[in-house]
Design a protein around this motif. Sequence first.
Motif, PDB file in Angstrom:
ATOM      1  N   VAL A  15       0.963  -1.223   0.086  1.00 20.63           N
ATOM      2  CA  VAL A  15       0.095   0.168  -0.047  1.00 20.63           C
ATOM      3  C   VAL A  15       1.081   1.307   0.099  1.00 20.63           C
ATOM      4  CG1 VAL A  15      -0.021  -0.022   2.615  1.00 20.63           C
ATOM      5  CG2 VAL A  15      -1.978   0.969   1.097  1.00 20.63           C
ATOM      6  N   GLY A  16       0.614   2.252  -0.931  1.00 20.55           N
ATOM      7  CA  GLY A  16       1.314   3.377  -0.959  1.00 20.55           C
ATOM      8  C   GLY A  16       2.565   3.158  -1.527  1.00 20.55           C
ATOM      9  N   GLY A  17       2.916   2.113  -1.990  1.00 19.03           N
ATOM     10  CA  GLY A  17       4.484   1.978  -2.662  1.00 19.03           C
ATOM     11  C   GLY A  17       5.514   1.587  -1.840  1.00 19.03           C
ATOM     12  N   CYS A  18       5.368   1.951  -0.700  1.00 20.20           N
ATOM     13  CA  CYS A  18       6.667   1.687   0.115  1.00 20.20           C
ATOM     14  C   CYS A  18       7.968   2.529  -0.230  1.00 20.20           C
ATOM     15  CB  CYS A  18       6.784   0.228   0.318  1.00 20.20           C
ATOM     16  SG  CYS A  18       8.149  -0.203   1.512  1.00 20.20           S
ATOM     17  N   PHE A  19       7.901   3.694  -0.314  1.00 19.18           N
ATOM     18  CA  PHE A  19       9.088   4.510  -0.662  1.00 19.18           C
ATOM     19  C   PHE A  19       9.752   4.239  -1.634  1.00 19.18           C
ATOM     20  CE2 PHE A  19       8.309   3.491   4.004  1.00 19.18           C
ATOM     21  CZ  PHE A  19       8.097   4.706   4.538  1.00 19.18           C
ATOM     22  N   GLY A  20       8.856   3.746  -2.843  1.00 23.27           N
ATOM     23  CA  GLY A  20       9.736   3.576  -4.127  1.00 23.27           C
ATOM     24  C   GLY A  20       9.884   4.617  -4.846  1.00 23.27           C
ATOM     25  N   ASP A  21       9.478   5.732  -4.437  1.00 24.17           N
ATOM     26  CA  ASP A  21       9.695   7.178  -5.185  1.00 24.17           C
ATOM     27  C   ASP A  21      11.321   7.740  -4.316  1.00 24.17           C
ATOM     28  OD1 ASP A  21       8.771   7.651  -2.754  1.00 24.17           O
ATOM     29  OD2 ASP A  21       7.411   9.483  -3.470  1.00 24.17           O
ATOM     30  N   ASN A  22      11.947   7.252  -3.555  1.00 24.91           N
ATOM     31  CA  ASN A  22      13.160   8.004  -2.998  1.00 24.91           C
ATOM     32  C   ASN A  22      14.314   7.425  -3.878  1.00 24.91           C
ATOM     33  OD1 ASN A  22      13.858   5.221  -2.220  1.00 24.91           O
ATOM     34  ND2 ASN A  22      13.257   5.385  -0.356  1.00 24.91           N
ATOM     35  N   ASP A  23      15.329   7.920  -3.383  1.00 17.29           N
ATOM     36  CA  ASP A  23      16.498   7.578  -4.461  1.00 17.29           C
ATOM     37  C   ASP A  23      17.424   6.328  -4.075  1.00 17.29           C
ATOM     38  OD1 ASP A  23      16.266   9.852  -5.882  1.00 17.29           O
ATOM     39  OD2 ASP A  23      17.125  11.142  -4.457  1.00 17.29           O
ATOM     40  N   LYS A  24      16.724   5.532  -3.027  1.00 18.82           N
ATOM     41  CA  LYS A  24      17.513   4.228  -2.563  1.00 18.82           C
ATOM     42  C   LYS A  24      17.637   3.214  -3.552  1.00 18.82           C
ATOM     43  CE  LYS A  24      18.507   3.478   1.587  1.00 18.82           C
ATOM     44  NZ  LYS A  24      19.531   3.477   2.112  1.00 18.82           N
ATOM     45  N   PHE A  25      16.886   3.105  -4.642  1.00 17.18           N
ATOM     46  CA  PHE A  25      16.917   2.099  -5.443  1.00 17.18           C
ATOM     47  C   PHE A  25      18.182   2.014  -6.242  1.00 17.18           C
ATOM     48  CE2 PHE A  25      16.400  -0.466  -9.250  1.00 17.18           C
ATOM     49  CZ  PHE A  25      15.789  -1.545  -8.824  1.00 17.18           C
ATOM     50  N   ASN A  26      18.732   2.971  -6.438  1.00 14.39           N
ATOM     51  CA  ASN A  26      20.072   3.194  -7.365  1.00 14.39           C
ATOM     52  C   ASN A  26      21.293   2.559  -6.340  1.00 14.39           C
ATOM     53  OD1 ASN A  26      18.913   4.238  -9.373  1.00 14.39           O
ATOM     54  ND2 ASN A  26      19.798   6.140  -9.301  1.00 14.39           N
ATOM     55  N   GLU A  27      21.104   2.743  -5.123  1.00 12.43           N
ATOM     56  CA  GLU A  27      22.110   2.312  -4.172  1.00 12.43           C
ATOM     57  C   GLU A  27      22.006   0.828  -3.958  1.00 12.43           C
ATOM     58  OE1 GLU A  27      23.033   3.061   0.629  1.00 12.43           O
ATOM     59  OE2 GLU A  27      21.879   4.389  -0.373  1.00 12.43           O
ATOM     60  N   ILE A  28      20.726   0.489  -4.045  1.00 17.36           N
ATOM     61  CA  ILE A  28      20.556  -0.930  -3.938  1.00 17.36           C
ATOM     62  C   ILE A  28      21.021  -1.680  -4.997  1.00 17.36           C
ATOM     63  CG2 ILE A  28      18.592  -2.752  -3.861  1.00 17.36           C
ATOM     64  CD1 ILE A  28      16.721  -0.669  -2.175  1.00 17.36           C
ATOM     65  N   GLN A  29      20.747  -1.471  -6.160  1.00 14.39           N
ATOM     66  CA  GLN A  29      21.154  -1.897  -7.463  1.00 14.39           C
ATOM     67  C   GLN A  29      22.772  -2.100  -7.356  1.00 14.39           C
ATOM     68  OE1 GLN A  29      19.636  -2.864 -10.546  1.00 14.39           O
ATOM     69  NE2 GLN A  29      21.839  -3.844 -10.596  1.00 14.39           N
ATOM     70  N   GLY A  30      23.607  -1.136  -6.781  1.00 14.77           N
ATOM     71  CA  GLY A  30      24.825  -1.194  -6.616  1.00 14.77           C
ATOM     72  C   GLY A  30      25.263  -2.157  -5.509  1.00 14.77           C
ATOM     73  N   MET A  31      24.515  -2.365  -4.279  1.00 13.62           N
ATOM     74  CA  MET A  31      24.671  -3.136  -3.185  1.00 13.62           C
ATOM     75  C   MET A  31      24.594  -4.759  -3.654  1.00 13.62           C
ATOM     76  SD  MET A  31      23.259  -1.407   0.053  1.00 13.62           S
ATOM     77  CE  MET A  31      23.836   0.176   0.667  1.00 13.62           C
ATOM     78  N   PHE A  32      23.459  -4.883  -4.552  1.00 10.10           N
ATOM     79  CA  PHE A  32      23.305  -6.384  -5.280  1.00 10.10           C
ATOM     80  C   PHE A  32      24.432  -6.804  -6.270  1.00 10.10           C
ATOM     81  CE2 PHE A  32      19.398  -6.637  -3.252  1.00 10.10           C
ATOM     82  CZ  PHE A  32      18.824  -7.795  -3.739  1.00 10.10           C
ATOM     83  N   ASP A  33      24.871  -5.766  -7.107  1.00  9.92           N
ATOM     84  CA  ASP A  33      25.935  -6.016  -8.060  1.00  9.92           C
ATOM     85  C   ASP A  33      27.054  -6.164  -7.142  1.00  9.92           C
ATOM     86  OD1 ASP A  33      24.512  -5.862 -10.062  1.00  9.92           O
ATOM     87  OD2 ASP A  33      24.716  -3.646 -10.507  1.00  9.92           O
ATOM     88  N   LYS A  34      27.458  -5.914  -6.043  1.00  8.88           N
ATOM     89  CA  LYS A  34      28.541  -6.121  -5.076  1.00  8.88           C
ATOM     90  C   LYS A  34      28.571  -7.299  -4.480  1.00  8.88           C
ATOM     91  CE  LYS A  34      31.647  -4.089  -1.267  1.00  8.88           C
ATOM     92  NZ  LYS A  34      31.556  -2.963  -0.543  1.00  8.88           N
ATOM     93  N   LEU A  35      27.239  -7.687  -4.106  1.00  9.24           N
ATOM     94  CA  LEU A  35      27.120  -8.926  -3.609  1.00  9.24           C
ATOM     95  C   LEU A  35      27.353 -10.115  -4.492  1.00  9.24           C
ATOM     96  CD1 LEU A  35      24.001  -8.119  -1.061  1.00  9.24           C
ATOM     97  CD2 LEU A  35      26.393  -8.926  -0.464  1.00  9.24           C
ATOM     98  N   ILE A  36      26.723  -9.933  -5.644  1.00 14.43           N
ATOM     99  CA  ILE A  36      26.891 -10.899  -6.499  1.00 14.43           C
ATOM    100  C   ILE A  36      27.934 -10.964  -7.305  1.00 14.43           C
ATOM    101  CG2 ILE A  36      24.413 -11.616  -6.520  1.00 14.43           C
ATOM    102  CD1 ILE A  36      24.332 -10.175  -9.028  1.00 14.43           C
ATOM    103  N   ASN A  37      28.953  -9.984  -7.139  1.00 16.07           N
ATOM    104  CA  ASN A  37      30.264  -9.712  -7.888  1.00 16.07           C
ATOM    105  C   ASN A  37      30.030  -9.514  -9.497  1.00 16.07           C
ATOM    106  OD1 ASN A  37      33.086  -9.472  -7.778  1.00 16.07           O
ATOM    107  ND2 ASN A  37      33.362 -11.578  -8.447  1.00 16.07           N
ATOM    108  N   LEU A  38      29.223  -8.687  -9.659  1.00 14.56           N
ATOM    109  CA  LEU A  38      28.953  -8.409 -11.009  1.00 14.56           C
ATOM    110  C   LEU A  38      29.452  -6.938 -11.359  1.00 14.56           C
ATOM    111  CD1 LEU A  38      25.705 -10.153 -11.825  1.00 14.56           C
ATOM    112  CD2 LEU A  38      27.794 -10.821 -12.639  1.00 14.56           C
ATOM    113  N   PRO A  39      29.453  -6.557 -12.279  1.00 11.32           N
ATOM    114  CA  PRO A  39      29.793  -5.088 -12.603  1.00 11.32           C
ATOM    115  C   PRO A  39      28.319  -4.411 -12.963  1.00 11.32           C
ATOM    116  CG  PRO A  39      30.174  -6.317 -14.667  1.00 11.32           C
ATOM    117  CD  PRO A  39      30.012  -7.381 -13.605  1.00 11.32           C
ATOM    118  N   VAL A  40      28.356  -3.070 -12.319  1.00 12.23           N
ATOM    119  CA  VAL A  40      27.098  -2.294 -12.436  1.00 12.23           C
ATOM    120  C   VAL A  40      26.569  -2.141 -13.647  1.00 12.23           C
ATOM    121  CG1 VAL A  40      26.078  -0.297 -11.861  1.00 12.23           C
ATOM    122  CG2 VAL A  40      27.504  -1.382 -10.230  1.00 12.23           C
ATOM    123  N   ASN A  41      25.259  -2.192 -14.008  1.00 11.83           N
ATOM    124  CA  ASN A  41      25.072  -1.971 -15.528  1.00 11.83           C
ATOM    125  C   ASN A  41      24.916  -0.493 -15.977  1.00 11.83           C
ATOM    126  OD1 ASN A  41      23.401  -1.875 -17.880  1.00 11.83           O
ATOM    127  ND2 ASN A  41      22.232  -3.659 -17.588  1.00 11.83           N
TER     128      ASN A  41
END
Length: 477
Positions: free
Chosen positions: A297-323
């Motif tokens: 409900v309400g999207g759960c903070f989907g409009d903040n800037d955290k997703f780009n940071e999350i993308q980078g963290m996931f890439d780091k955890l799986i040892n992949l280069p950022v797209n």
Amino acid sequence: MSRTQDQHQTMFVPALLICVVLRAFSAQAKVLTSFNECSQFFYNNTEPEGMNPAAKKICQRLENGGSSYYASLYSVHHRIPLYSAYTLDPECSSTAGRTENWHIEPQISQPESQIDYMVWEKDSDGNLTNRYQAISSDYRDTGYDRGHLNPDSFQCEEGREATFTLTNAAPIDAGFNRIHWKNWESVLRSFLRSSLESDGGSATAFVVTGTVPDANLRIPQREISEEAERVTVPSHIWTAVCYKHQSDDTKSFSLGYIGENKPDGDIRLMRVSDLNDELVRLYSELSMAHQSIHIFVGGCFGDNDKFNEIQGMFDKLINLPVNQVDPLATDAQNMSRKLKRAVRSSQRSYNTVKGYSCRYDHPCGTYGKDYYWCYTGYGFFFDSWDYCSPPLSESRANNGERCRTDYACAKYGSRHDWCYTNNGYKDKCCTSTDCYAAVNDKTCRSDHPCGHYGYSYLWCKTDDEDNWAYCCKDCVD
């Protein structure tokens, strides 16, 4: 014996009632008209909007009282859950356990029943149980796992046991489930656990994992079951996360990912709003959704800037280069290559497909099962274990090609050993490259090594009565 159990004695055999009374830790679930009794597993106590309103709402809990462990929305028509909603306790051990003790829900097949708890499947009346729900035999010899939506590795002790219910399971391709999806679960758990620990326990990770039923695919197949095509196979599996900080919303975030339910299925990381739209598109073919779907409900903070940071963290955890092209999308091909490398490096006799070490006293083997496995640790209720594979150098399909490095020769829930080769070929296979090795661990006759012998496939005679079997290496000029 309780009064309720006595009233319904005619519906269940006495042995079942005795087992239910005496089993202190048997899992149970209550089929309800709303999720009010377990709304704590949903962000803002609100269930996803736009899903099938006719599906059964289940609060999964223990028979001896206490709070629920998670919530499931179960489709009677498809005989699979549409989703399970749960939270992650960072104190839980990451080592997942396995058990053969699965549970079923009597109220789904017998709505008139007042027994509102799950019972061991082995103690139930199978003829009554399979009326409106899946049972374990539906999965047998199909190549599909009873795949958890709420993973047992996200839960502790009794809660972990409560995940082993068929109202929390859907048919997931064995390779996709055991390698690709499990690796994403592991990455997600590590990421969320790190976030919760850094926030000092001042946040909650709300997780929803769901399915997209395939309109054209059901199990079991007609050739292996008299009651065929009962359980819908999902075309996709998805997970959405709402991470809510109690006092600082700048630390809150959401994410989602979805994958195709096939051996090499792509898994894509995305914003929850994009996952909502993707589900609308996929569900529209089944007429199961309204014009919109809102997992949170309400999207759960989907409009903040955290997703780009999350993308980078996931890439780091799986040892992949950022797209570098699209920071909102995961490079699924690179992810697949990474997972294949992880599997190749784990095929030693003391490592599992998830990278755990086998217990020193229990190396990888079949141990009476139809797949390779080993114990990885000791547990309070049951020892934890994981799948492993025979040596990759000894795996070959019966067209003569070597099995793919991420899909070594094994049964994967089927009647016979099989694998994929690099060109996408799928067929029976051998766990040895010897000239006298045939499929299903059979041996060629000493005077009849593996060869074509005028046919398009490889085969050999296996005894003096001219019985034969497929084999995997051409040893005849």
